[in-house]
Design a protein around this motif. Structure first.
Motif, short mmCIF file in Angstrom:
data_model
loop_
_atom_site.label_atom_id
_atom_site.label_comp_id
_atom_site.label_asym_id
_atom_site.label_seq_id
_atom_site.Cartn_x
_atom_site.Cartn_y
_atom_site.Cartn_z
N ILE A 76 0.85 -1.18 0.00
CA ILE A 76 0.00 0.00 0.00
C ILE A 76 0.89 1.23 0.00
O ILE A 76 1.91 1.28 0.68
N VAL A 77 0.49 2.20 -0.78
CA VAL A 77 1.21 3.47 -0.85
C VAL A 77 0.30 4.52 -0.23
O VAL A 77 -0.87 4.63 -0.58
N LEU A 78 0.84 5.27 0.68
CA LEU A 78 0.04 6.28 1.38
C LEU A 78 0.55 7.65 1.04
O LEU A 78 1.76 7.90 1.08
N LEU A 79 -0.38 8.55 0.70
CA LEU A 79 -0.03 9.95 0.50
C LEU A 79 -0.90 10.77 1.42
O LEU A 79 -2.12 10.80 1.26
N ASN A 80 -0.29 11.41 2.35
CA ASN A 80 -1.04 12.16 3.35
C ASN A 80 -0.69 13.63 3.24
O ASN A 80 0.48 14.00 3.30
N TYR A 81 -1.71 14.45 3.08
CA TYR A 81 -1.47 15.89 2.88
C TYR A 81 -1.71 16.62 4.19
O TYR A 81 -2.73 16.41 4.86
N ASN A 82 -0.77 17.46 4.51
CA ASN A 82 -0.86 18.23 5.74
C ASN A 82 -1.16 19.67 5.37
O ASN A 82 -0.36 20.34 4.72
N LYS A 83 -2.33 20.14 5.80
CA LYS A 83 -2.76 21.46 5.30
C LYS A 83 -1.88 22.59 5.80
O LYS A 83 -1.67 23.57 5.10
N GLU A 84 -1.40 22.46 7.04
CA GLU A 84 -0.64 23.59 7.58
C GLU A 84 0.68 23.75 6.88
O GLU A 84 1.06 24.84 6.45
N THR A 85 1.39 22.65 6.78
CA THR A 85 2.72 22.78 6.22
C THR A 85 2.75 22.58 4.70
O THR A 85 3.79 22.77 4.08
N LYS A 86 1.63 22.18 4.15
CA LYS A 86 1.52 21.92 2.72
C LYS A 86 2.49 20.85 2.26
O LYS A 86 2.97 20.87 1.13
N LEU A 87 2.78 19.94 3.13
CA LEU A 87 3.70 18.88 2.75
C LEU A 87 2.94 17.58 2.59
O LEU A 87 1.97 17.32 3.31
N ILE A 88 3.39 16.78 1.67
CA ILE A 88 2.77 15.49 1.44
C ILE A 88 3.73 14.42 1.94
O ILE A 88 4.89 14.37 1.53
N ASP A 89 3.22 13.57 2.81
CA ASP A 89 4.03 12.45 3.28
C ASP A 89 3.79 11.26 2.39
O ASP A 89 2.64 10.88 2.16
N PHE A 90 4.85 10.69 1.95
CA PHE A 90 4.77 9.55 1.04
C PHE A 90 5.33 8.34 1.78
O PHE A 90 6.48 8.36 2.18
N ARG A 91 4.50 7.29 1.94
CA ARG A 91 4.97 6.10 2.63
C ARG A 91 4.58 4.88 1.84
O ARG A 91 3.62 4.87 1.09
N HIS A 92 5.32 3.80 2.10
CA HIS A 92 5.09 2.56 1.36
C HIS A 92 5.11 1.43 2.36
O HIS A 92 6.13 1.19 3.02
N TYR A 93 3.98 0.71 2.49
CA TYR A 93 3.88 -0.33 3.51
C TYR A 93 3.60 -1.68 2.87
O TYR A 93 3.07 -1.78 1.77
N SER A 94 3.90 -2.71 3.64
CA SER A 94 3.50 -4.05 3.23
C SER A 94 2.40 -4.51 4.16
O SER A 94 2.41 -4.23 5.35
N ILE A 95 1.46 -5.22 3.59
CA ILE A 95 0.27 -5.64 4.34
C ILE A 95 0.45 -7.07 4.80
O ILE A 95 0.86 -7.94 4.03
N ARG A 96 0.13 -7.28 6.03
CA ARG A 96 0.23 -8.63 6.56
C ARG A 96 -1.04 -8.90 7.34
O ARG A 96 -1.55 -8.03 8.04
N LEU A 97 -1.55 -10.12 7.23
CA LEU A 97 -2.78 -10.45 7.94
C LEU A 97 -2.48 -11.48 9.00
O LEU A 97 -1.82 -12.48 8.73
N GLN A 98 -2.97 -11.22 10.15
CA GLN A 98 -2.74 -12.16 11.24
C GLN A 98 -4.06 -12.55 11.86
O GLN A 98 -4.88 -11.67 12.14
N PRO A 99 -4.27 -13.81 12.10
CA PRO A 99 -5.55 -14.21 12.70
C PRO A 99 -5.63 -13.70 14.13
O PRO A 99 -4.67 -13.74 14.88
#
Lengths: 311, 317
Positions: free
Chosen positions: B181-204
């Motif tokens: 999953i790729v996440l792009l999070n926009y922060n209104k105050e600083t006008k910066l976009i955080d770009f992150r890249h995660y792997s998904i794991r499922l655990q019972p």
């Protein structure tokens, strides 16, 4: 005067050598160089010399003169005798010593030609010098940097300092370049700080949304738009799989989705199962998160299903 | 044409197997090129490689670029190969820049990279880094948050990023293929976009740690100190601290994934960061591919340009 010199002809060669003995070293150099170019003959010559040397040594010191009948004859070796004579008087004499040693060197070279050109005293052979100095018990100063100057140490220090400054400036320039290239590159911390945790939770919410939607859509797929030609094959496949899985696990009863999504009797099927108490009660109404996939085209209730059924 | 072929040799040959049209949705699958303009320092080259891995499988992993290749060359090759997006890295003295553009004449977004971390840095900072190679067999999901619905340029950004990755159809998607999953999070105050890249794991969920590890690792447990097997199964191990948080993160799966996550049982979604981490700031939006009129400029220089455009339009009227 080439490669034609062989053992039986050694006498002639020796004569030539004899005549050269008194000449300049340069010419002897020439001989040496020359002897270096002939391949096999050189070795032969060398071997000859080696054999002669061994014979000489075997025959003991007194027989030096006799062991070198070819090399030295009565009238042709005045120098040798002179040098031999001198060698016995070396210790006392200073002035003539260098000469004597030089001569000795010559004669040594003359008589022992197994290694032409390696231990030439006048070419700066240090070992020879060291040996001589030891014999005469003088100090041997080691000046690898050249002749002794009065301000030598200061000179050396200055030169080293210069070199170091040069290296340092080069190193600094490189470091600066490297820093400019690395601008913006940060190494992440080992722990998860609050910002990272927040971001992970946002992403998790998105994934959960998606998975739940997928779950719903895929479970509610039975009886779903059979008119759509594109999905017919996939649909049929899925129905088959579901059917077989149902056959295999009769105990795990999948609740028939035909009940509809409005109000399943069983609690876990309801949308708000497990979510009432947590902050995510109305998560699909939260304006923040959007999952950028086809989810937008498929609203989470079954309005689209009904519309497509009408088609 | 000979020159064209010479340059084409430097690029990856088109793989016949790859589908250009998604079977299910019927849309064209977007493909991308990640390359750099100008000479990059080594860490930025690593970043370029990380971005290429991120865009897998629909990107050219071993794209070779030469100094003499300019944008036109890439455009020429992009057409026949069905490449729709370019990600261009460049560097000036102030900062590295990332440009995201849609070919052939789409808009170009220019981002300034304030900070970045490479995938190896992220892996080093973690206790148990996880990056199995099959993560990259399917394209990632994308989550955009904080952009809101207001500004034009933000809207354009969301649309652009949504279109970079192939869309998924929730009717037919297999959950086992959603692994990144790729996440792009926009922060209104600083006008910066955080770009992150995660792997998904499922655990019972609801399974004690020991049993889960036992099933996953296939290792025989150590029963020396136990009287009975029931002790092993029912021993109350300490609950993981994150169990409480997982309440919100549990999902009911529709199909089996792996050996431990069975359908219609609860599983927890666990994300672990892989891949590069970036902090971006949107600087400029241009109409063309690195050319054309400037739609948005962070520093407001184009204010004059827009006024001129408006005046021209008024004059036409």
């Amino acid at each position: 005067m080439d490669t034609a010199i062989h053992l039986p002809e050694k006498i002639e060669g020796i004569k030539k050598r004899k005549s050269r003995r008194s000449k300049d070293r340069k010419e002897r150099k020439r001989v040496k160089i020359f002897s270096g170019t002939g391949g096999k003959v050189k070795i032969d010559k060398k071997m000859k010399k080696l054999f002669r040397k061994r014979a000489r040594e075997y025959n003991s010191d007194d027989d030096d003169d006799e062991a070198n009948p070819e090399v030295g004859e009565a009238n042709t070796r005045p120098l040798e005798e002179f040098s031999v004579g001198n060698s016995s008087e070396e210790e006392g004499i200073d002035g003539s010593d260098p000469d004597a040693v030089e001569e000795k060197g010559d004669s040594e070279d003359e008589g022992d030609r197994t290694q032409p050109g390696i231990t030439k005293f006048t070419e700066g052979c240090r070992a020879f010098r060291v040996a001589f100095m030891k014999i005469t018990k003088t100090n041997v100063s080691d000046n690898s940097l050249g002749p002794v100057l009065s301000a030598q140490k200061r000179l050396i220090a200055k030169k080293l300092a210069e070199e170091e400054a040069e290296w340092k400036s080069k190193g600094d320039a490189k470091k600066e370049k490297h820093l400019v290239g690395e601008k913006g590159h940060v190494k992440p911390a080992n722990f998860l700080d609050s910002r990272e945790k927040f971001l992970i939770s946002v992403a998790t919410k998105g994934v959960v949304k998606l998975f739940n939607a997928v779950n719903k859509a895929q479970n509610a797929q039975k009886g779903l738009n059979p008119s759509r030609f594109k999905d017919a094959k996939a649909l049929g496949k899925r129905q088959k799989e579901a059917f077989f899985s149902e056959l295999r696990k009769p105990s795990q009863a999948v609740d028939p989705p035909a009940k509809g999504d409005d109000g399943p009797a069983w609690a876990p099927l309801r949308d708000s199962y497990m979510l009432t108490s947590s902050k995510l009660k109305d998560w699909d109404k939260m304006p923040e998160t959007t999952v950028g996939n086809d989810m937008d085209g498929i609203p989470l209730d079954s309005s689209s299903d009904s519309s497509s059924d009408d088609d | 044409m000979a020159r064209f072929h010479n340059k084409k040799k430097a690029f990856v040959k088109p793989v016949v197997k790859k589908q250009s049209v998604d079977h299910v949705t019927g849309d064209k699958i977007p493909k991308s090129f990640v390359f750099s303009r100008g000479k990059l320092p080594s860490s930025l080259r690593h970043l370029e490689m990380d971005l290429r891995k991120l865009m897998l499988p629909y990107t050219a992993l071993k794209l070779k670029e030469k100094k003499r290749n300019n944008l036109k060359d890439f455009l020429n090759v992009a057409g026949p190969m069905g490449v729709t997006h370019f990600l261009i890295l460049s560097k000036t003295e102030t900062a590295p820049y990332l440009r995201v553009a849609r070919t052939p004449q789409g808009p170009t977004l220019t981002f300034k990279i304030h900070e970045y971390s490479l995938a190896v840095d992220v892996a080093q900072s973690q206790l148990r880094p996880r990056c199995p190679p099959e993560l990259f067999k399917s394209s990632p999901l994308i989550v955009l948050s904080g952009f809101g619905t207001g500004d034009q340029h933000l809207k354009l950004t969301t649309i652009m990023f949504q279109n970079i990755f192939p869309s998924i159809d929730i009717n037919t998607v297999k959950l086992s293929s959603c692994q990144r999953i790729v996440l792009l999070n926009y922060n209104k105050e600083t006008k910066l976009i955080d770009f992150r890249h995660y792997s998904i794991r499922l655990q019972p969920v609801g399974v004690s740690r020991r049993i889960r590890k036992f099933v996953q690792n296939h290792q025989t447990p150590d029963l020396r100190n136990l009287q009975d097997v029931s002790d092993f199964i029912t021993k109350a191990g300490y609950g993981s601290e994150s169990e409480a948080d997982d309440e919100a993160a549990t999902v009911n799966l529709s199909s089996d994934i792996g050996r431990v996550n069975k359908a219609s049982t609860k599983s927890a979604v666990k994300l672990q960061e892989i891949g590069p981490r970036m902090t971006l700031q949107l600087i400029k939006v241009e109409e063309g591919l690195c050319t054309g009129g400037v739609i948005f400029n962070e520093y407001g220089n184009e204010g004059g340009l827009i006024k001129q455009k408006d005046q021209a339009m008024e004059e036409e009227d």
